[in-house]
Write a protein that holds these residues in place. Structure first.
Motif, short mmCIF file in Angstrom:
data_model
loop_
_atom_site.label_atom_id
_atom_site.label_comp_id
_atom_site.label_asym_id
_atom_site.label_seq_id
_atom_site.Cartn_x
_atom_site.Cartn_y
_atom_site.Cartn_z
N GLY A 1 0.78 -1.26 0.25
CA GLY A 1 -0.08 0.02 0.02
C GLY A 1 0.85 1.22 0.09
O GLY A 1 0.38 2.35 -0.62
N ASP A 2 2.16 1.18 0.70
CA ASP A 2 2.71 2.39 0.50
C ASP A 2 3.82 2.61 -0.62
O ASP A 2 4.54 3.29 -0.67
N GLY A 3 3.47 1.68 -1.57
CA GLY A 3 4.23 1.84 -3.16
C GLY A 3 5.30 1.15 -3.22
O GLY A 3 5.92 1.03 -4.23
N VAL A 4 5.74 0.31 -2.21
CA VAL A 4 7.05 -0.63 -2.20
C VAL A 4 6.62 -1.82 -2.96
O VAL A 4 5.63 -2.53 -2.74
N VAL A 5 7.36 -1.91 -4.13
CA VAL A 5 7.22 -3.48 -5.03
C VAL A 5 7.91 -4.27 -4.01
O VAL A 5 8.94 -4.38 -3.69
N TRP A 6 6.92 -5.43 -3.98
CA TRP A 6 7.36 -6.60 -2.92
C TRP A 6 7.61 -7.67 -3.71
O TRP A 6 6.88 -8.46 -4.77
N PRO A 7 8.86 -8.46 -3.46
CA PRO A 7 9.15 -9.80 -4.26
C PRO A 7 8.10 -10.70 -3.85
O PRO A 7 7.97 -10.81 -2.75
N VAL A 8 7.50 -11.38 -4.71
CA VAL A 8 6.55 -12.40 -4.09
C VAL A 8 7.05 -13.58 -3.49
O VAL A 8 6.58 -14.53 -2.79
N GLU A 9 8.73 -13.90 -3.69
CA GLU A 9 9.09 -14.72 -2.90
C GLU A 9 9.31 -14.48 -1.35
O GLU A 9 9.52 -15.34 -0.79
N GLN A 10 9.14 -13.37 -1.30
CA GLN A 10 9.29 -12.83 0.28
C GLN A 10 8.11 -12.72 0.92
O GLN A 10 7.73 -12.71 2.15
N ALA A 11 6.84 -13.45 0.32
CA ALA A 11 5.34 -13.25 0.77
C ALA A 11 5.51 -14.18 2.18
O ALA A 11 6.09 -15.50 1.92
N GLY A 12 4.98 -13.72 3.13
CA GLY A 12 4.67 -14.58 4.26
C GLY A 12 3.50 -15.45 4.07
O GLY A 12 2.72 -15.37 3.17
N PRO A 13 3.14 -16.46 5.14
CA PRO A 13 1.95 -17.20 4.99
C PRO A 13 0.58 -16.45 4.75
O PRO A 13 -0.25 -17.01 3.99
N ALA A 14 0.26 -15.22 5.46
CA ALA A 14 -0.72 -14.75 5.48
C ALA A 14 -0.94 -14.01 4.18
O ALA A 14 -2.16 -13.94 3.34
N LEU A 15 -0.01 -13.46 3.54
CA LEU A 15 -0.04 -12.91 2.17
C LEU A 15 -0.07 -13.98 1.11
O LEU A 15 -0.80 -13.81 0.14
N ARG A 16 0.50 -15.05 1.23
CA ARG A 16 0.43 -16.10 0.36
C ARG A 16 -1.10 -16.72 0.32
O ARG A 16 -1.64 -16.93 -0.82
N ALA A 17 -1.78 -16.63 1.55
CA ALA A 17 -3.16 -17.06 1.45
C ALA A 17 -4.10 -16.31 1.07
O ALA A 17 -5.03 -16.54 0.15
N ALA A 18 -3.53 -15.07 1.00
CA ALA A 18 -4.59 -13.86 0.34
C ALA A 18 -4.32 -14.01 -1.06
O ALA A 18 -5.37 -13.79 -1.84
N ILE A 19 -3.30 -14.15 -1.59
CA ILE A 19 -2.92 -14.04 -2.95
C ILE A 19 -3.62 -15.50 -3.66
O ILE A 19 -4.26 -15.39 -4.78
N ASP A 20 -3.55 -16.62 -2.95
CA ASP A 20 -4.26 -17.94 -3.44
C ASP A 20 -5.66 -17.60 -3.49
O ASP A 20 -6.47 -17.96 -4.48
N THR A 21 -6.31 -16.92 -2.55
CA THR A 21 -7.96 -16.62 -2.66
C THR A 21 -7.95 -15.51 -3.78
O THR A 21 -8.87 -16.00 -4.47
N ALA A 22 -7.10 -14.74 -4.16
CA ALA A 22 -7.55 -13.98 -5.48
C ALA A 22 -6.89 -14.88 -6.63
O ALA A 22 -7.79 -14.59 -7.63
N LEU A 23 -6.25 -15.78 -6.68
CA LEU A 23 -6.15 -16.63 -7.80
C LEU A 23 -7.28 -17.56 -7.82
O LEU A 23 -7.67 -17.77 -9.33
N ARG A 24 -8.05 -17.82 -6.94
CA ARG A 24 -9.39 -18.71 -7.05
C ARG A 24 -10.27 -17.80 -7.75
O ARG A 24 -11.04 -18.12 -8.59
N ASP A 25 -10.46 -16.49 -7.20
CA ASP A 25 -11.51 -15.57 -7.51
C ASP A 25 -11.21 -15.34 -9.09
O ASP A 25 -12.18 -14.97 -9.78
#
Length: 255
Positions: free
Chosen positions: A154-178
């Motif tokens: 949200g603050d504009g920082v580009v984040w490497p997906v490889e560094q995503a933690g469990p909560a962020l991984r789960a949120a991305i997984d939900t977005a993939l399913r949607d």
């Protein structure tokens, strides 16, 4: 990504029924069985199209293929999470397919995780992605690397997906399913006993494969009966469309 809308599927034959049964018995991963089955019946696409389709597109094609083999009506059972009553469910293929067509090539979604807002750009998971993930020590990491093309905090920082933690991984997984309408089919149910409303996933591939596995012995008996009655070779019998094989088996039984 190939389109599944209007994709030509040739009728299921005994060869594909046998393929599914033997793959299940050998413990082959579900995604690999789906690829092999669709590769056999997609005309002309074959394996390349089966691997290029999204998970939801593959599920939708399996529902269409199942309809040609067993008809439109689907019977299933679900347990109420509150009182554990078993509910008998009757579904139709058109009802499960709904009005959703092919998924978009790419989508952007706003998600929340780790106390921050995120903007993720992604594409639906394909059969090829699943195949690559099956051979990996961390399948989720492979799917994220394949399908997430941009992740910004949200603050504009580009984040490497490889560094995503469990909560962020789960949120991305939900977005993939949607992002893929048929990747996870969910049924909204109400228990007639306790009136509890709940939702359960419907596994189209698993249900279809279980139906084919339940008829594995019948398939062999039909092949034996036709070979005995008409002196046909096994490979020729297995090459017959399922409906025609059953019609010939009925004629053989009446002789």
């Amino acid at each position: 990504m190939p389109t599944a809308e209007g994709a030509a599927l040739r009728p299921l034959t005994g060869a594909e029924e046998l393929l599914v049964g033997e793959a299940l018995a050998a413990g082959m991963p579900r995604a690999a069985i789906v690829t092999r089955l669709l590769a056999a019946v997609l005309d002309p696409g074959g394996e390349a199209q089966a691997l290029g389709l999204s998970v939801g597109q593959r599920e939708a094609l399996l529902l269409r293929l199942r309809r040609t083999a067993f008809g439109d009506r689907i019977e299933a059972v679900a347990a109420c999470p509150r009182c554990r009553e078993q509910l008998d469910i009757e579904l139709g293929t058109a009802e499960l397919l709904g009005t959703g067509g092919d998924p978009p090539e790419s989508v952007e979604a706003d998600i929340q995780a780790d106390g921050a807002s995120w903007r993720v750009r992604l594409r639906p998971v394909t059969g090829a992605d699943q195949t690559e993930a099956l051979a990996a020590a961390d399948p989720v990491a492979v799917l994220l690397r394949c399908c997430v093309t941009g992740l910004v905090r949200g603050d504009g920082v580009v984040w490497p997906v490889e560094q995503a933690g469990p909560a962020l991984r789960a949120a991305i997984d939900t977005a993939l399913r949607d992002a893929d309408p048929h990747a996870e089919i969910r049924l909204d149910l109400a228990c007639p006993g306790c009136r509890e409303s709940f939702a359960v996933p419907f596994d189209a591939a698993g249900h279809f494969f279980a139906e084919l596995a339940a008829e594995a012995d019948l398939l062999l008996r039909e092949v034996a009966a036709l070979a005995r009655s008409f002196h046909w070779r096994e490979q020729d019998i297995l090459a017959l469309p399922r409906s025609r094989r059953k019609a010939y088996a009925a004629l053989a039984a009446a002789r």
